[in-house]
Scaffold this motif. Sequence first.
Motif, PDB file in Angstrom:
ATOM      1  N   ARG A 175       1.529   6.419  -7.012  1.00 47.59           N
ATOM      2  CA  ARG A 175       0.391   7.270  -7.441  1.00 47.59           C
ATOM      3  C   ARG A 175       0.781   8.750  -7.320  1.00 47.59           C
ATOM      4  O   ARG A 175       0.526   9.550  -8.222  1.00 47.59           O
ATOM      5  CB  ARG A 175      -0.811   6.941  -6.560  1.00 47.59           C
ATOM      6  CG  ARG A 175      -2.085   7.688  -6.861  1.00 47.59           C
ATOM      7  CD  ARG A 175      -3.164   7.299  -5.846  1.00 47.59           C
ATOM      8  NE  ARG A 175      -4.270   8.237  -5.861  1.00 47.59           N
ATOM      9  CZ  ARG A 175      -5.147   8.381  -4.874  1.00 47.59           C
ATOM     10  NH1 ARG A 175      -5.066   7.619  -3.788  1.00 47.59           N
ATOM     11  NH2 ARG A 175      -6.121   9.256  -4.956  1.00 47.59           N
ATOM     12  N   SER A 219       0.832  -1.208   0.000  1.00 51.15           N
ATOM     13  CA  SER A 219       0.000   0.000   0.000  1.00 51.15           C
ATOM     14  C   SER A 219       0.866   1.258   0.000  1.00 51.15           C
ATOM     15  O   SER A 219       0.597   2.208  -0.744  1.00 51.15           O
ATOM     16  CB  SER A 219      -0.920  -0.011   1.222  1.00 51.15           C
ATOM     17  OG  SER A 219      -1.633   1.192   1.275  1.00 51.15           O
ATOM     18  N   ARG A 238       2.189   1.581  -3.480  1.00 52.77           N
ATOM     19  CA  ARG A 238       1.127   1.961  -4.419  1.00 52.77           C
ATOM     20  C   ARG A 238       0.818   3.450  -4.327  1.00 52.77           C
ATOM     21  O   ARG A 238       0.710   4.153  -5.334  1.00 52.77           O
ATOM     22  CB  ARG A 238      -0.130   1.129  -4.096  1.00 52.77           C
ATOM     23  CG  ARG A 238      -1.240   1.169  -5.126  1.00 52.77           C
ATOM     24  CD  ARG A 238      -2.268   0.065  -4.931  1.00 52.77           C
ATOM     25  NE  ARG A 238      -2.675  -0.135  -3.566  1.00 52.77           N
ATOM     26  CZ  ARG A 238      -2.426  -1.241  -2.840  1.00 52.77           C
ATOM     27  NH1 ARG A 238      -1.745  -2.247  -3.356  1.00 52.77           N
ATOM     28  NH2 ARG A 238      -2.854  -1.354  -1.598  1.00 52.77           N
ATOM     29  N   GLN A 239       0.676   3.934  -3.119  1.00 49.74           N
ATOM     30  CA  GLN A 239       0.338   5.353  -2.934  1.00 49.74           C
ATOM     31  C   GLN A 239       1.506   6.255  -3.326  1.00 49.74           C
ATOM     32  O   GLN A 239       1.302   7.320  -3.918  1.00 49.74           O
ATOM     33  CB  GLN A 239      -0.089   5.628  -1.489  1.00 49.74           C
ATOM     34  CG  GLN A 239      -1.389   4.946  -1.100  1.00 49.74           C
ATOM     35  CD  GLN A 239      -2.555   5.333  -1.986  1.00 49.74           C
ATOM     36  OE1 GLN A 239      -2.688   6.479  -2.441  1.00 49.74           O
ATOM     37  NE2 GLN A 239      -3.432   4.378  -2.271  1.00 49.74           N
TER      38      GLN A 239
END
Lengths: 123, 224
Positions: free
Chosen positions: B75, B68, B71-72
Motif C-alpha cells: 500500500r 499484514s 499488505r501495508q
Amino acid sequence: MPELRVLLVDDEEELVGTLAERLALRGYDVTYLLDGAEAVRRAAQEPFDVLVLDVMMPGMNGLEVLKEVKRARPEIPVILLTGRGSEQDSQTGLELGAFDYIMKPVKIDRLIEIMLKAVGANG
Amino acid sequence: MADQTDREPRDADQALRFFGRMSASVSHELNNIMTIILEKSGLMTDLAWAMENGRELNPERVREIGESFSRQARRGIELLKHFNHFAHSVDDPAVTFELKALVENIARLAERFAALKKLDMKTELDEAGLNIHGDPFAIRHIIFSCLEAAMAPLAPGGVITISARGAGGDALVHISAAPPPEPALPREIVDSAIKQARTQGAFLDVTHGADAVVMTLTIPRGAC
C-alpha cells in the motif's frame, strides 16, 4: 494490573485491531470500533473507563465524537490519537475536554501511562 | 476544438496550496501505514513474550501478521509511486503525457479525500494512448478542483465517477456527482476551476441531469 475497560476508535481496522490485541495481551478489557457514530452510541450505553479516539475519521470525526461523548457521559476521560501536523486538532480537543492526546505512531507504554493517569484523575 | 494557444503561466500561490494539500494528505496516509507496521512489529514482540510465558501461538496467526506487513508495505509503495508521479508533474509545463495515467494518478491521490466524506470514487478509463501536449500539473490541479467541487455537497454514500475519452482534437474528462447534490456544487470552487481551465486553453462546463451533475473538461490535445 488495574482492570480497565477501554474503548478504542479508529477507522484503520488493522491499526485499531492490533492496538486492541496488544492491550488485551497486557490484561485490559478492550473493545474497538471503526466508526465515530457507533462509538457515541456505545459509550453512552456501556461502562467504559476510558476512550481512545482517532481524530481524523470519515463521517463523524474524533472531535465531533468527543463533543457528543462529553455531553452524554462527561465523566469518561477521552484520549485523542492525532497525526503529525494536527497540533491544532490536539489543542481544540483539549479545549473540548479531552484528557490528553498522543501522536501516531503510538508507543503503547506511553498510551497505557496516559490511560492510567486519566482514570486515576477520574477517581 | 478548444484553443491551445492561450495558455498562461500557473497561479503560483494556488499551485503551491494545491501541492501542499496533496503532500499533507499523502504524508498523513503514509504515517498511518507506518503506524500499522510499527504496531504489528510490536505485536510480534508481545506474542514472543507471551510464548516465553507459556502461551501457545497458532502458526496461522504468524502468517496473518506476515501478510499484514506485506499488505501495508505494498500500500505504501503504491502510494509513493503515485506521489512521485505527482511531484514530477511540476518539472515541465509543456510535455506530452498520457491522459489515462494522469487521471488514474490524481484519482488515487484524491481517494483519501473521498473516503473522509464516505464517498465512493470510481474511474472509467478504458481508452489508453490518449496523449496530450500541455501542463500535466495544471491539468491535475483542474481535475482535482472538479473532484473537490463534486465531493463538497455530497452526502455519505454518494458516488463520484471520473472518465476520459478522445473527441477529435480534444480530450474530454467527465466528473460526475451522484445523486445530484443539494445544495448545488460550490460556486467558488467551480468558478476557480473554470478560470484555471482557461489558463490551459481548456473549457469546463457543468450540466445538471436527473441522476447526476456532470462537469466536463475539454482539453486541447495540442501537438499530439
